[in-house]
Design a protein around this motif. Structure first.
Motif, PDB file in Angstrom:
ATOM      1  N   ILE A  59       0.825  -1.080   0.086  1.00  0.00           N
ATOM      2  CA  ILE A  59      -0.023  -0.013   0.176  1.00  0.00           C
ATOM      3  C   ILE A  59       0.806   1.178   0.107  1.00  0.00           C
ATOM      4  CG2 ILE A  59      -1.675   1.312   1.254  1.00  0.00           C
ATOM      5  CD1 ILE A  59      -2.570  -1.382   2.614  1.00  0.00           C
ATOM      6  N   SER A  86       1.370   5.090   0.647  1.00  0.00           N
ATOM      7  CA  SER A  86       0.574   6.041   1.077  1.00  0.00           C
ATOM      8  C   SER A  86       1.481   7.360   1.880  1.00  0.00           C
ATOM      9  CB  SER A  86      -0.254   5.523   2.177  1.00  0.00           C
ATOM     10  OG  SER A  86      -1.052   6.469   3.087  1.00  0.00           O
ATOM     11  N   LEU A 103      -6.858   5.202   4.971  1.00  0.00           N
ATOM     12  CA  LEU A 103      -5.975   4.275   5.034  1.00  0.00           C
ATOM     13  C   LEU A 103      -6.328   2.945   5.676  1.00  0.00           C
ATOM     14  CD1 LEU A 103      -3.080   3.146   4.272  1.00  0.00           C
ATOM     15  CD2 LEU A 103      -2.274   4.530   6.388  1.00  0.00           C
ATOM     16  N   ILE A 116      -6.715  -0.655   4.265  1.00  0.00           N
ATOM     17  CA  ILE A 116      -5.901  -2.068   4.862  1.00  0.00           C
ATOM     18  C   ILE A 116      -7.042  -3.004   5.098  1.00  0.00           C
ATOM     19  CG2 ILE A 116      -5.070  -2.766   7.039  1.00  0.00           C
ATOM     20  CD1 ILE A 116      -3.621  -0.038   7.325  1.00  0.00           C
ATOM     21  N   SER A 141      -7.401  -4.810   1.702  1.00  0.00           N
ATOM     22  CA  SER A 141      -6.156  -5.380   1.525  1.00  0.00           C
ATOM     23  C   SER A 141      -6.048  -6.935   2.032  1.00  0.00           C
ATOM     24  CB  SER A 141      -5.026  -4.662   1.685  1.00  0.00           C
ATOM     25  OG  SER A 141      -4.785  -3.410   0.905  1.00  0.00           O
ATOM     26  N   ILE A 156       2.808  -1.316   4.211  1.00  0.00           N
ATOM     27  CA  ILE A 156       2.567   0.041   3.958  1.00  0.00           C
ATOM     28  C   ILE A 156       3.914   0.691   3.589  1.00  0.00           C
ATOM     29  CG2 ILE A 156       1.739   2.175   4.509  1.00  0.00           C
ATOM     30  CD1 ILE A 156      -0.300   0.986   6.340  1.00  0.00           C
ATOM     31  N   THR A 210       5.699   3.961   2.833  1.00  0.00           N
ATOM     32  CA  THR A 210       5.504   5.632   2.836  1.00  0.00           C
ATOM     33  C   THR A 210       7.051   6.129   2.947  1.00  0.00           C
ATOM     34  OG1 THR A 210       4.481   7.451   4.223  1.00  0.00           O
ATOM     35  CG2 THR A 210       5.423   5.710   5.177  1.00  0.00           C
ATOM     36  N   ILE A 258       1.690   8.323   9.565  1.00  0.00           N
ATOM     37  CA  ILE A 258       1.223   6.959   8.968  1.00  0.00           C
ATOM     38  C   ILE A 258       1.819   5.826   9.544  1.00  0.00           C
ATOM     39  CG2 ILE A 258       1.501   5.915   6.679  1.00  0.00           C
ATOM     40  CD1 ILE A 258       0.845   8.538   5.274  1.00  0.00           C
ATOM     41  N   ALA A 277       0.037   2.575  11.041  1.00  0.00           N
ATOM     42  CA  ALA A 277       0.411   1.232  10.749  1.00  0.00           C
ATOM     43  C   ALA A 277       0.508   0.492  11.720  1.00  0.00           C
ATOM     44  CB  ALA A 277       1.306   1.235   9.349  1.00  0.00           C
ATOM     45  N   VAL A 330       5.688  -2.057   7.973  1.00  0.00           N
ATOM     46  CA  VAL A 330       5.962  -0.354   7.387  1.00  0.00           C
ATOM     47  C   VAL A 330       7.536  -0.501   6.819  1.00  0.00           C
ATOM     48  CG1 VAL A 330       6.171   2.104   7.628  1.00  0.00           C
ATOM     49  CG2 VAL A 330       4.519   0.677   9.078  1.00  0.00           C
ATOM     50  N   GLY A 357      -2.933   4.240  -1.683  1.00  0.00           N
ATOM     51  CA  GLY A 357      -3.541   4.333  -0.396  1.00  0.00           C
ATOM     52  C   GLY A 357      -4.868   5.162  -0.531  1.00  0.00           C
TER      53      GLY A 357
END
Length: 235
Positions: free
Chosen positions: A7, A9, A30, A34, A37, A48, A50, A59, A63, A70, A99
């Motif tokens: 993802i 984002s 977000l 999720i 997903s 995720i 980012t 974020i 997460a 992440v 995202g």
């Protein structure tokens, strides 16, 4: 041969700042991505991706609270961020999940993962050409193909979009496109969240569905009703 769903984002957005964590009927944007997903089949890891920008700390915090892995990388070079995430988690291929798409179809993503594996593709996609409404498009990408792209001298615009180079140099890659085979007319519909009007639409649709993994046909029907209501209000 690990398969991921990544993802993408970030907090910064010119048209809708901080949209990733904006509320959409009791669940942030977000969070809704999720939730959907988690229904993708054939995925070994949900991540995720980012940026390292301080604004994206929120974020990361969200997460982590959700128990989602992440990866933090370049803010603007998304090709590099995607590849680094794949290498960090040893992914052979991955589904690119935007995202800002709270209503994407997990079943469609699952099907593309199967197709990508079956034909050993560089890219399985629904956008070449795109016959789905914005917010429903799907891509599954080979890590090795992305590594080849990242090794090239790319224009800034090619680095900002994970698959742009693939499409502009399609003859150099093994690409398979899947078209919308349903009888549902999606012309004029928009299901991504890019601005305030999209946010209003998403909140209204979310208020009408009962589960996080709601049937896409129903979501499309609701989007059409929203357009009728919106257009009527504009008259």
């Amino acid at each position: 041969m690990s398969v991921g769903a990544i993802i993408f984002s970030r907090h910064t957005s010119f048209r809708l700042p901080g949209k990733a964590l904006l509320d959409i009927y009791g669940r942030c944007l977000l969070g809704r991505v999720i939730d959907r997903s988690k229904h993708i089949e054939g995925v070994d890891k949900l991540i995720i991706a980012t940026s390292i920008d301080v604004e994206d700390d929120s974020i990361v915090k969200f997460a982590e609270a959700e128990g989602i892995d992440v990866f933090r990388g370049s803010l603007d070079n998304v090709v590099e961020r995607a590849l680094a995430a794949c290498e960090c988690f040893n992914l052979t291929r991955f589904a690119r999940i935007c995202g800002d798409r709270p209503f994407f179809d997990p079943e469609l993503v699952s099907n593309l993962i199967q197709i990508h594996r079956r034909y050993d593709l560089d890219l399985a996609t629904t956008t070449f050409p795109n016959t789905f409404a914005p917010g429903l498009a799907v891509e599954v990408i080979s890590t090795e193909a992305l590594r080849r792209v990242n090794g090239l001298f790319l224009e800034n615009e090619d680095r900002e979009h994970v698959t742009k180079y693939f499409y502009s140099h399609a003859k150099d890659f093994k690409i398979k496109n899947i078209e919308n085979s349903s009888n549902i007319d999606m012309e004029g519909l928009h299901l991504a969240v890019d601005d305030k009007d999209d946010l209003k639409r998403a909140r209204w649709i979310a208020s009408k569905i009962n589960t996080t993994h709601n049937d896409v046909d129903n979501i499309v029907s609701l989007a059409k009703k929203w357009e009728d209501i919106y257009n009527l209000g504009m008259k």
